[in-house]
Design an enzyme around this catalytic site. Sequence first.
Site, PDB file in Angstrom:
ATOM      1  N   LYS A 288      24.621  45.117  33.566  1.00  0.00           N
ATOM      2  CA  LYS A 288      24.859  43.848  34.243  1.00  0.00           C
ATOM      3  C   LYS A 288      23.536  43.330  34.803  1.00  0.00           C
ATOM      4  O   LYS A 288      22.764  44.074  35.405  1.00  0.00           O
ATOM      5  CB  LYS A 288      25.882  44.041  35.368  1.00  0.00           C
ATOM      6  CG  LYS A 288      26.516  42.767  35.882  1.00  0.00           C
ATOM      7  CD  LYS A 288      27.667  43.071  36.820  1.00  0.00           C
ATOM      8  CE  LYS A 288      28.357  41.791  37.265  1.00  0.00           C
ATOM      9  NZ  LYS A 288      29.492  42.060  38.177  1.00  0.00           N
ATOM     10  N   GLU A 378      46.414  45.162  41.131  1.00  0.00           N
ATOM     11  CA  GLU A 378      47.136  44.620  42.281  1.00  0.00           C
ATOM     12  C   GLU A 378      48.542  45.204  42.407  1.00  0.00           C
ATOM     13  O   GLU A 378      49.012  45.470  43.523  1.00  0.00           O
ATOM     14  CB  GLU A 378      47.209  43.096  42.182  1.00  0.00           C
ATOM     15  CG  GLU A 378      45.880  42.393  42.359  1.00  0.00           C
ATOM     16  CD  GLU A 378      45.058  42.315  41.081  1.00  0.00           C
ATOM     17  OE1 GLU A 378      43.924  41.807  41.131  1.00  0.00           O
ATOM     18  OE2 GLU A 378      45.569  42.769  40.020  1.00  0.00           O
ATOM     19  N   ARG A 406      49.914  38.480  40.842  1.00  0.00           N
ATOM     20  CA  ARG A 406      50.065  39.502  39.807  1.00  0.00           C
ATOM     21  C   ARG A 406      50.926  40.670  40.283  1.00  0.00           C
ATOM     22  O   ARG A 406      51.305  41.522  39.475  1.00  0.00           O
ATOM     23  CB  ARG A 406      48.671  40.000  39.397  1.00  0.00           C
ATOM     24  CG  ARG A 406      47.803  38.914  38.774  1.00  0.00           C
ATOM     25  CD  ARG A 406      46.311  39.211  38.896  1.00  0.00           C
ATOM     26  NE  ARG A 406      45.877  40.355  38.144  1.00  0.00           N
ATOM     27  CZ  ARG A 406      45.427  40.341  36.886  1.00  0.00           C
ATOM     28  NH1 ARG A 406      45.378  39.207  36.223  1.00  0.00           N
ATOM     29  NH2 ARG A 406      45.023  41.441  36.300  1.00  0.00           N
TER      30      ARG A 406
END
Length: 641
Positions: A288, A378, A406
Amino acid sequence: MLIEPGKLLATVNNPDDLKKLDQTQLVQLCEELRNFIIDNVSVYGGHFGASLGVVELTVALHYIFNTPKDQLVWDVGHQAYGHKILTGRRDIFHSNRMYKGMSGFPKMKESEYDAFGVGHSSTSISAALGMAVASKYKGDEEKQHIAVIGDGAMTGGLAFEGMNHAGVSNSNLLIILNDNCMSIDPNVGALKDYLTDITTSHTYNKMKDEVWNVLGKISKFGPNAREIISKVENSIKSFLLSQSNMFESLNLRYFGPVDGHDVNHLVSILDDLKDIKGPKILHCITRKGKGYGPSENGNQTTWHAPGKFDKLTGEIRKKVHDTPQPPKYQDVFGHTLVELAENNQKIMGITPAMPSGSSMNIMMKAMPDRAFDVGIAEQHAVTFSAGLATQGLIPFCNIYSSFMQRAYDQVIHDVCIQDLAVNFFLDRAGFAGADGPTHHGAYDIGYMRCIPNMIVAAPMNEAELRNLMYTSQLPRKGQAFTIRYPRGQGVMPEWRTPMEEVKIGTGRKIKDGEDIAILTIGHIGNYAVEACEKLAKKDLNPAHYDMRFVKPLDEEMLHEVFANYKKVITIEDGCLMGGFGSAVLEFMAENNYSAQVKRLGIPDAIIEHGEQIELQKECGFDPEGIEKAVIALTEPAMAKS
């Protein structure tokens, strides 16, 4: 200030132009694409590290595959800046995430190259599989379907559900696992450890390369040879890894890991893979922030979306203020949680992959055995919290409002039906700003207040947030407790106020008034205060009530309001359909009151991205919009003039 693209990048207006380049030019193109992203984000802001990490992969994908006919799904869309630049949006890239400008995420309405809208994670495999099955059904089996999923997104349960189905689908699906050990914060969990085992197994990688070379020449062998090589490959993988390959066990052909920053190698691999039918996965190792030193080698969480910065020094530009500024609501939550937990040993902190975004990282540092990052999961976060509650502990489960969508079934089935005292803290309630409709916390008031055994509240300022947090950890008979607050700063520079209990279901009167009453819920009440100050200069004096609770409503206060005012305005930074204003109208009807009620909030429409105040103004509940609504309701003739 428009950023000029490099010499090669300037010639690439779409993937057809990209394919005209000689493969030897791709390294230079990648360098120019990476610099173009760096230059733009440093000046205009936006997400950063994720797109830098997939520059080579993005170029290779569009060089080999026939997009947009071949369908490419990004997961999550933070990775897609390079994709957007190569697919006709280079010259508008400076408008990224700005009001009325280009979306920061892939968006089907924006471009035919955006095969699927992605703002939340873990959706790509299911979506691309659906596309692949549809193509097979329609007889278009030459069409390719590629899901690029980050290893952080792979921790989401939906990704496993998609892989489980893909393995038995026999559809033409390529899953590309972008493995950089990061989502926004560092990845956690057993999957991360498993991927690390694969990545660092030197013996396996050496043998894998040899197998790959054989498979690359597979066209020279007959069908029997293909079967033999496949068995040899699987045997090597199972023997050299401490456990059998998880992806292979799901019937996904596994290839990798490969260097995700070697564009020419990626081109070669993807060219081979597009001719191998059936579901398969390519494991790419990337970094990243690749190619920009401060991001690649620094705090990658900070560089996920750093805002504007000096490209040469890497210094992130921050506003300088002459006076003390209010803190972010998330930081008030984080520090207050530690204060409470120091005095209440039953408190536990839970967040799904957002420790820095929710400031749960403050408790994770202070009390690592009592605060948990459960990954992008979640549903698990909610049911895990429910499990803690059954044992007498007090869960403080912090989830962004839009992400809580979610886990809605778990809130109902695992928490409220069982009347468990779980505390939910919904960060980023209301408009999320530049992240747009996938991240707006527009619906939580409506979807939470309709559930039995649920308390729903919103603080108007930092002191009220602290008081509600204090109240939520006091003993109560069951009932979940939802406390919502917005992204960004509060209004109190001196915010460390003494905490006190708030009686559940009680509001507070901010000011008396005449003719009209304003009822607000949450931070948006500060806009009403500002509007009332301006209205006073026009000899208008509305009353203002901070209702504080949507459920249960302060019925005593509402009786006072409807007994004394025939004109009422409700204001919320949530959806009007089924929201706070609807609750007030229900009370009015059930108690046979009659009043002229104007509701301000988010309309029944998808509101796009922009600064929070720009979107609030668009919907009419910024301070000026509130002022106009009061004038229109009290003095129609004045409003028309």
